[in-house]
Design an enzyme around this catalytic site. Structure first.
Site, PDB file in Angstrom:
ATOM      1  N   GLU A  54       9.092  -4.106  10.622  1.00 23.34           N
ATOM      2  CA  GLU A  54       9.598  -2.830  10.031  1.00 23.34           C
ATOM      3  C   GLU A  54       9.999  -1.946  11.228  1.00 23.34           C
ATOM      4  OE1 GLU A  54       6.727  -0.923   7.220  1.00 23.34           O
ATOM      5  OE2 GLU A  54       7.728   1.112   7.377  1.00 23.34           O
ATOM      6  N   GLU A 106      -1.553  -5.535   8.503  1.00 21.24           N
ATOM      7  CA  GLU A 106      -0.688  -4.747   9.273  1.00 21.24           C
ATOM      8  C   GLU A 106      -1.330  -5.143  10.866  1.00 21.24           C
ATOM      9  OE1 GLU A 106       0.227  -0.703   8.828  1.00 21.24           O
ATOM     10  OE2 GLU A 106       0.898  -1.094   6.614  1.00 21.24           O
ATOM     11  N   LYS A 156      -1.466  -9.671   2.785  1.00 19.69           N
ATOM     12  CA  LYS A 156      -0.593  -9.170   3.980  1.00 19.69           C
ATOM     13  C   LYS A 156      -1.437  -8.150   4.618  1.00 19.69           C
ATOM     14  CE  LYS A 156       2.993  -5.737   3.909  1.00 19.69           C
ATOM     15  NZ  LYS A 156       2.497  -4.726   4.662  1.00 19.69           N
ATOM     16  N   ASP A 201      -1.212  -6.326  -0.406  1.00 19.50           N
ATOM     17  CA  ASP A 201      -1.508  -5.695   0.828  1.00 19.50           C
ATOM     18  C   ASP A 201      -2.930  -5.219   0.817  1.00 19.50           C
ATOM     19  OD1 ASP A 201       0.146  -4.859   2.973  1.00 19.50           O
ATOM     20  OD2 ASP A 201       1.073  -3.209   1.922  1.00 19.50           O
ATOM     21  N   ASP A 229       0.895  -1.183  -0.028  1.00 16.56           N
ATOM     22  CA  ASP A 229       0.061  -0.045  -0.069  1.00 16.56           C
ATOM     23  C   ASP A 229       1.016   1.370   0.039  1.00 16.56           C
ATOM     24  OD1 ASP A 229       0.889  -0.288   2.596  1.00 16.56           O
ATOM     25  OD2 ASP A 229      -1.129  -0.125   3.471  1.00 16.56           O
ATOM     26  N   SER A 230       2.334   0.862  -0.211  1.00 13.89           N
ATOM     27  CA  SER A 230       3.246   2.309  -0.123  1.00 13.89           C
ATOM     28  C   SER A 230       2.904   2.795  -1.575  1.00 13.89           C
ATOM     29  CB  SER A 230       4.541   1.740  -0.064  1.00 13.89           C
ATOM     30  OG  SER A 230       4.754   0.634  -0.653  1.00 13.89           O
TER      31      SER A 230
HETATM   32  O1  KIV Z   1       3.607  -1.099   1.794  1.00 18.35           O
HETATM   33  C1  KIV Z   1       4.560  -1.591   1.653  1.00 18.35           C
HETATM   34  O2  KIV Z   1       5.501  -1.305   0.896  1.00 18.35           O
HETATM   35  C2  KIV Z   1       5.154  -2.477   2.900  1.00 18.35           C
HETATM   36  C3  KIV Z   1       6.596  -2.939   2.797  1.00 18.35           C
HETATM   37  C4  KIV Z   1       7.382  -1.649   3.450  1.00 18.35           C
HETATM   38  C5  KIV Z   1       6.618  -4.001   3.764  1.00 18.35           C
HETATM   39  O3  KIV Z   1       4.275  -2.628   3.545  1.00 18.35           O
END
Ligand code: KIV
Length: 294
Positions: A198, A131, A129, A99, A60-61
Site C-alpha cells: 500500500e 498488517e 489478512k 481482515d 477493516d476499511s
Molecule cells: O482495509 C482495507 O480495505 C485494506 C485494503 C486497502 C488493502 O486493507
C-alpha cells in the site's frame, strides 16, 4: 452397475470456477492481473460476484466506509465478523479474505490463531489478512502453520499509521524501501500466499516484484504489482470522505443515490408518489361492505 455418470458436468458453463490458492498463484505465473476489491455486506458482495473479481477482501476499511468510525482502529472482531458473514452469503466464486482488526492478533500467536479461526469458522472466509512486518511475521507464520492461508500487508499500514507519521506513502527513502522489502520477504518466508503493497513508489514495487514469488496486490503501488485492490466505496464514489491519491473513481454512485432520495422526498411532499400503479385495488363490493361495517 450404477447409471449415475461419474463426472459431474457443471450446470452453468458460463459461471467461472471458484478462485483457489493454486489459481491465484497460476495467475501470477501467467502474468494475468489479479483483481481484488473490498466488500462489506451482501449487496456489495453480489456486485463483486457479478463483476467477476478474483478476490474479495472484507477490509477493516469498513470501519470507516460502513460503520462511520474515524479510522480503522476502533472496529472490533465481532463487527468484522458480522460484515464478513454477510459478504460470504453474497459470494459464490471469488476467494474471500477477512481482515484481522487492530488488537485482535498482535498480543500472541495464540490470540492470532484464535481470531483467524473465527473468521474461517464463523464467517466462512477462505483466508485472513494482517498488517505490518516485524512481530506480525511471527503471527502470520503461526496462523499459516495452523492451516489458515494468510495475506500480508506492507507499506502504509493504516492500523499503525500514527507510528508511521500519518497516512503517507512509504518506501520513499532507500532505508524505508529496504524496510518494506525486508518485511515483504519475511512475510513470504512465513508462508503468506500473497502480500498487499500500500502506498509505495511504483519504482520500488518494480524492484521488489523481481524478488517475490508470491503475488503482490497493489494499492497505490503502481502497475508492476501482480494485481490491484481498491476500496469498494472509493472506486464507486459512495464514500464522502477524503480519498487517497491512488484512488480512481470509476463511478459517482453517491451523487446518484442523493439525487434518487431527494427526488423521492420531493415526490412524497408534492403528492406525486405513490401513483396509481404503486397501489393495490379492492373489489368495489368488498370496499362498500367494509365501509358499512367500520
Ligand atoms: O482495509 C482495507 O480495505 C485494506 C485494503 C486497502 C488493502 O486493507
Amino acid at each position: 452397475m450404477s447409471a449415475t455418470p461419474r463426472i459431474q458436468v457443471p450446470q452453468n458453463l458460463d459461471e467461472p470456477l471458484p478462485m483457489t490458492l493454486p489459481r491465484i498463484a497460476e495467475k501470477k505465473r501467467l502474468g494475468e492481473p489479479i483483481v481484488m476489491v473490498t466488500a462489506y455486506d451482501y449487496p456489495s458482495a453480489q456486485v463483486a460476484q457479478d463483476a467477476g473479481v478474483d478476490i474479495v477482501l472484507v477490509g477493516d476499511s469498513g470501519a470507516m466506509t460502513v460503520l462511520g468510525y474515524p479510522s480503522t482502529v476502533p472496529v472490533s472482531t465481532d463487527e468484522m465478523l458480522m460484515l464478513a458473514s454477510a459478504v460470504r452469503r453474497g459470494l459464490r466464486t471469488p476467494f474471500l479474505v477477512g481482515d484481522l482488526p487492530f488488537g485482535s492478533y498482535e498480543a500472541s500467536d495464540e490470540q492470532a490463531i484464535a481470531t483467524a479461526q473465527r473468521f474461517i469458522k464463523e464467517a466462512g472466509c477462505d483466508a485472513v489478512k494482517l498488517e505490518r512486518g516485524g512481530t506480525s511475521v511471527q503471527r502470520a507464520k503461526a496462523i499459516v502453520d495452523s492451516g489458515i492461508p494468510v495475506m500480508g500487508h506492507v507499506g502504509l499500514t493504516p492500523q499503525t499509521a500514527t507510528a508511521l507519521g500519518g497516512h503517507k506513502a512509504q518506501g520513499r527513502t532507500a532505508d524505508n524501501a529496504l524496510t518494506v522489502a525486508r518485511d515483504a520477504v519475511a512475510l513470504q518466508q512465513a508462508g503468506c500466499f500473497s502480500v498487499v503493497f500500500e502506498a509505495i513508489p511504483a519504482a520500488v514495487t518494480e524492484v521488489l516484484i523481481e524478488h517475490l514469488e508470491i503475488p503482490v496486490i497493489g494499492i497505490g503501488a503502481g502497475p508492476a504489482a501482480d494485481g490491484q485492490v481498491l476500496v469498494f466505496h472509493d472506486l464507486l464514489g459512495i464514500y464522502d470522505g477524503h480519498v487517497a491519491r491512488f484512488v480512481k473513481r470509476f463511478a459517482d454512485v453517491r451523487t446518484q443515490m442523493v439525487a434518487g432520495v431527494a427526488e423521492y422526498a420531493a415526490e412524497v411532499r408534492s403528492g406525486a408518489f405513490p401513483a396509481a400503479e404503486h397501489t393495490y385495488s379492492i373489489d368495489e363490493e368488498e370496499l362498500a361492505r367494509f365501509r358499512a361495517e367500520f
